[in-house]
Design a protein around this motif. Structure first.
Motif, PDB file in Angstrom:
ATOM      1  N   UNK A  72      -4.748   3.538   0.129  1.00 24.39           N
ATOM      2  CA  UNK A  72      -3.673   4.518   0.199  1.00 24.39           C
ATOM      3  C   UNK A  72      -3.726   5.224   1.548  1.00 24.39           C
ATOM      4  N   UNK A  73      -2.610   5.817   1.914  1.00 27.53           N
ATOM      5  CA  UNK A  73      -2.568   6.769   3.012  1.00 27.53           C
ATOM      6  C   UNK A  73      -2.054   8.079   2.441  1.00 27.53           C
ATOM      7  N   UNK A  74      -2.695   9.196   2.787  1.00 26.08           N
ATOM      8  CA  UNK A  74      -2.282  10.509   2.314  1.00 26.08           C
ATOM      9  C   UNK A  74      -2.085  11.419   3.526  1.00 26.08           C
ATOM     10  N   UNK A  75      -0.878  11.963   3.644  1.00 25.91           N
ATOM     11  CA  UNK A  75      -0.562  12.916   4.701  1.00 25.91           C
ATOM     12  C   UNK A  75       0.076  14.138   4.068  1.00 25.91           C
TER      13      UNK A  75
ATOM     14  N   UNK B 208       0.842  -1.191   0.000  1.00 24.82           N
ATOM     15  CA  UNK B 208       0.000   0.000   0.000  1.00 24.82           C
ATOM     16  C   UNK B 208       0.881   1.246   0.000  1.00 24.82           C
ATOM     17  N   UNK B 209       0.547   2.266  -0.822  1.00 25.01           N
ATOM     18  CA  UNK B 209       1.331   3.498  -0.820  1.00 25.01           C
ATOM     19  C   UNK B 209       0.960   4.406   0.348  1.00 25.01           C
ATOM     20  N   UNK B 210       1.978   4.882   1.039  1.00 24.55           N
ATOM     21  CA  UNK B 210       1.815   5.852   2.109  1.00 24.55           C
ATOM     22  C   UNK B 210       2.463   7.136   1.606  1.00 24.55           C
ATOM     23  N   UNK B 211       1.635   8.112   1.280  1.00 29.67           N
ATOM     24  CA  UNK B 211       2.074   9.316   0.579  1.00 29.67           C
ATOM     25  C   UNK B 211       2.187  10.453   1.577  1.00 29.67           C
TER      26      UNK B 211
ATOM     27  N   UNK C  19       0.991  21.013  -0.497  1.00 29.65           N
ATOM     28  CA  UNK C  19      -0.280  20.453  -0.954  1.00 29.65           C
ATOM     29  C   UNK C  19      -0.132  19.919  -2.374  1.00 29.65           C
ATOM     30  N   UNK C  20       0.551  20.693  -3.231  1.00 25.20           N
ATOM     31  CA  UNK C  20       0.742  20.240  -4.611  1.00 25.20           C
ATOM     32  C   UNK C  20       1.507  18.926  -4.631  1.00 25.20           C
ATOM     33  N   UNK C  21       2.595  18.841  -3.896  1.00 27.72           N
ATOM     34  CA  UNK C  21       3.391  17.620  -3.897  1.00 27.72           C
ATOM     35  C   UNK C  21       2.611  16.419  -3.389  1.00 27.72           C
ATOM     36  N   UNK C  22       1.784  16.654  -2.360  1.00 27.18           N
ATOM     37  CA  UNK C  22       0.973  15.564  -1.816  1.00 27.18           C
ATOM     38  C   UNK C  22       0.040  15.005  -2.878  1.00 27.18           C
TER      39      UNK C  22
END
Length: 886
Positions: A396-399, A107-110, A115-118
């Motif tokens: 996914x995880x988005x931080x 799983x991708x942890x981003x 904000x743009x890079x995320x």
């Protein structure tokens, strides 16, 4: 050198958040991997590593403890411990985002510093895991799948299924984006910036995979790329592609209602059979608009009137008998598919490929902390999006700035987590199905393609999509072509033609989310924002911005909550939403503006909602008292009862744990609804006199033993591929359609019986290829005549029935005659062999009962997976118990 622990965000779950999404995170495969899979069954890394644990719960749930939950689920804590990091990547060399993948699931942890890079990272990771699937569905949303992926019947069916509902032009798609941004202030502008960054990430991966030659192998198999020279292109994604994707997802999962023409036809059949007054009563009793015995999600006595039957209906436009015809969609076929057989095959393929996704969706079990062992709410919930390879959803995880979430999102729409958890809360959804679709009868003038719009003869708009395909390695079909044509009016696309009182009309379908698929992005943005969602009321305010028809559920360490979303149009006084109405100003939605398809919508306070109810369950059942726009079949027996009965017992006993709530879900997921909630009444009728026939007596004995054992379709042991009560299950599978027809057809008559079965199929057992979800689809027992049989048989037994059928059908109300019907059909069913009950298909040999029930992940790409045993549960599922709060 070990990578650092990526846990940066505040995590209040205390290790008690888990999730699962089979078959696996990796939905992309190179040409070599596809060929190896097809030749030897070899799986790419992380392509099906979640399938085994998911399947294993069916036999492993009985011994489950909190300590062993993650034997069958993934740890859904934020971040990746240093010793579990599989890879670390700076996509496209960017310094403002990192993608870390874990060893167990990939799983991708981003994590982004901007904000743009995320969002760039979210797009890049989505393309890494689902590029081919995303490409398929942007073409489905435009009605161009066969030109892109070949003319296989399944491809034809897919694009036809959606094109009539959303025949959008490029201008329509762009207008949706412009409107969503313009009407949502700073959040709208932020959503636009997020989408653009997300697209940049997708396209950066396309460029990298193209130059590195590790793009999905399906592009070679469908002729878009040359495996030797690398000639050909993979088109970059545009912002309108995401709206096309959203239109598919919205049509599948978030557009309840419709069916008014079929309702009218069954009402007319009832009136023809019994006369207008009595026929209307009969029809209403089968419709069960507001059945007092229906299981409810909001069960605390609150009422939310919507879609109730008007005392004096106005504007109804019922068709003249025998006048209704379906508006043709496909024209000028050429090539091998240019036959009526091919066209019907395509329609069937659409039902088979995505029928389960559209029909049977999702469940939720949420218990207040007052009734749990730890004093914190517990939730086991998730959507049933069908079984596909690759899966429509991705984890996914988005931080990043303003975003902190982990969970599942639809591929190509994963700029935000759509179902999952935040720092100290989790949320999920089930499809609610309330009616946001109406059918209008537009009176024709001049010719068949002009209609009266507010007194003026107006031309319909013709929207066409021409598709042509060449033979491909992937589908093996010969070259061919056809054109899909939809006639659009101010009142939506034309679906049927008919006459009403001798006047020629076109029946159009208008839904409140038509031209508004992009609007829901704001609600999802809010759900991902830790500064916005700090409690149940904030969660409800976020869900109010989602215009799709969903039931939303929430849990944190202190509170639970529920909200029913959707743009519910305010109908004109006297309009009955169950039937077509005239396309005239008096019967339009209040303050309806056809230019942008906007209207007045019921306020949030009128939507079923609740905070801190003792428990919530949902399995696509009725939401609340007087909320009467649900699909057919919300009566005394519904699969929601399987959850409600189990959770109610847990709550009464107290001390609920994560393991016990999972067990309740899993046990309900193996139950045969007919056997648990209807069969005991049928046996009671049979027991009213001694059973003297040996065949019937033996069948009764087996059925009774099965009910006593729990009425489950459960394997004898893990991997046995054989049911413990195989004979009883075979008998009931054969008996149910026989007994329903024998019970109801004589009284209703053939025409009315047939008409009602078009509103509500008789059966949806796991192996019922004739049912609405088709074979091997997992989701079962959502649609069927279980409530009708239950109410009718109870009436025969002389029991009190709230909301009874207008007449008693089994044996005309005679207990002895009804018993004779049951005995006679039971004998016939018991005499059927397994091969007759389970005739076999391309997946299974005739007579293989376990295989007939088994779940098959239908391929949307080149990788195939093995069958798993049947269980009736969500595809993506969370188990959560937060231990603290910010």
């Amino acid at each position: 050198m070990a990578a650092p622990d990526t846990t940066a965000a505040s995590d209040h779950c205390g290790g008690r958040c888990s999730d699962i999404l089979p078959p696996g995170q990796n939905g992309n495969a190179t040409l070599a991997q596809i060929l190896l899979n097809q030749a030897f069954g070899t799986q790419p890394a992380h392509a099906e590593d979640q399938l085994g644990p998911y399947a294993g719960l069916a036999t492993g749930y009985r011994g489950l403890t909190d300590a062993t939950v993650n034997t069958f689920f993934n740890d859904a804590s934020f971040g990746v411990p240093a010793d579990q990091v599989a890879s670390t990547e700076k996509p496209a060399g960017r310094s403002d985002v990192t993608i870390v993948r874990d060893k167990k699931t990939g799983v991708p942890h981003i994590t982004g510093t901007t904000r743009y890079g995320t969002e760039f990272g979210a797009g890049y990771a989505a393309a890494q895991d689902r590029l081919w699937l995303m490409d398929v569905f942007r073409h489905v949303g435009r009605g161009r799948l066969t030109s892109f992926a070949g003319g296989a019947p399944a491809n034809q069916g897919l694009e036809q299924q959606f094109y009539r509902n959303a025949p959008y032009t490029e201008a329509d798609l762009q207008a949706q984006i412009d409107n969503a941004v313009a009407h949502n202030g700073a959040r709208g502008q932020q959503a636009l910036a997020d989408v653009k960054a997300y697209l940049d990430g997708i396209n950066a991966y396309i460029d990298a995979s193209d130059s590195g030659r590790y793009f999905p192998g399906e592009y070679v198999l469908t002729g878009h790329k040359d495996s030797i020279t690398n000639a050909g292109t993979i088109e970059h994604f545009r912002i309108t592609d995401l709206v096309a994707l959203a239109s598919v997802i919205g049509s599948l999962f978030g557009s309840g209602g419709g069916g008014e023409v079929n309702n009218a036809l069954s009402l007319l059949a009832a009136q023809a059979r019994y006369g207008v007054e009595e026929g209307t009563k009969v029809w209403e009793s089968f419709r069960e608009r507001n059945d007092p015995e229906a299981v409810l999600t909001v069960h605390n006595g609150e009422r939310f009137p919507y879609g109730t039957k008007p005392a004096d209906p106005q504007g109804e436009a019922l068709p003249d008998t025998g006048s209704v015809t379906t508006e043709p969609l496909v024209y000028d076929r050429t090539g091998s598919a240019a036959t009526a057989t091919a066209e019907s095959t395509s329609a069937a393929a659409a039902q088979t490929v995505l029928g389960s996704a559209r029909r049977g969706m999702s469940n939720a079990l949420v218990v207040s902390g007052k009734h749990t062992a730890g004093g914190h709410p517990i939730a086991v919930f998730g959507p049933q999006t069908g079984y596909f390879a690759p899966q429509l959803l991705m984890l996914q995880e988005i931080q990043g700035p303003g975003i902190s979430a982990r969970g599942a999102s639809f591929a190509g729409l994963s700029m935000y987590v759509e179902l999952g958890r935040g720092q100290d809360y989790a949320w999920s959804a089930t499809t609610s199905g309330q009616d946001i679709i109406d059918t209008y009868a537009v009176e024709l003038c001049q010719d068949d393609h002009h209609y009266l719009y507010r007194g003026t003869c107006t031309a319909m708009e013709k929207v066409e999509q021409k598709n042509a395909w060449k033979p491909t390695t992937a589908d093996g079909t010969a070259a061919g072509s056809y054109t899909m044509r939809v006639w659009r009016t101010k009142y939506g696309p034309v679906e049927y033609r008919a006459t009403v009182g001798g006047k020629k009309v076109a029946y159009t379908t208008l839904r409140s989310s038509y031209l508004h698929e992009a609007d829901s992005i704001i609600g999802f943005q809010m759900l991902n924002d830790p500064d916005f969602v700090k409690g149940p009321e904030d969660f409800q305010r976020a869900a109010q911005h989602i215009n799709y028809t969903f039931n939303w559920f929430y849990a944190d360490s202190q509170h639970t909550a529920y909200y029913n979303s959707g743009d519910n149009p305010v109908r004109a006084s006297g309009v009955d939403a169950e039937f077509p109405v005239w396309a005239r100003p008096a019967y339009e939605w209040r303050n309806w503006d056809p230019a942008g398809n906007t209207a007045d919508y019921t306020p949030p306070s009128a939507h079923p909602h609740s905070v801190d109810q003792d428990y919530y369950i949902s399995w696509n059942n009725k939401q609340a008292e007087e909320y009467t726009t649900a699909p057919w079949g919300n009566g005394s027996v519904h699969r929601g009862n399987l959850l409600d009965d189990r959770v109610k017992k847990l709550v009464a006993a107290g001390g609920v744990t994560r393991a016990r709530l999972v067990q309740a879900m899993a046990d309900a997921g193996l139950a045969d609804l007919r056997a648990e909630d209807v069969l005991p009444r049928l046996l009671q009728v049979i027991d009213s006199a001694p059973v003297t026939d040996s065949t019937a007596a033996a069948a009764v004995s087996k059925l009774r033993a099965w009910v006593t054992a729990g009425a489950r379709r459960a394997e004898t042991s893990a991997g046995a591929k054989k049911y413990a009560d195989a004979d009883a299950i075979r008998i009931l599978d054969a008996w149910w359609p026989l007994l329903v027809e024998a019970e109801f057809r004589p009284g209703l008559g053939t025409d009315l019986y047939t008409a009602i079965t078009r509103n509500l199929p008789v059966d949806e057992a796991p192996s019922a290829g004739h049912g609405p979800t088709g074979s091997h689809a997992g989701s079962s027992f959502q649609y069927g005549w279980w409530s009708y049989v239950d109410k009718d048989v109870r009436a025969v037994l002389g029991e009190s029935v709230r909301g009874p059928l207008a007449r008693t059908y089994c044996g005309d109300g005679s207990l002895a005659a009804c018993r004779d019907i049951l005995i006679g059909t039971l004998k016939e069913a018991a005499g059927k062999t397994a091969a007759q009950v389970y005739p076999g298909d391309e997946q299974c040999a005739a007579g293989d009962q376990w295989c007939a029930d088994s779940i098959v992940h239908r391929t949307l790409g080149g990788i195939k997976h093995g069958k798993i045993g049947w269980q009736n549960r969500p595809t993506y599922q969370q188990v959560v118990e937060f231990t603290s709060h910010r």
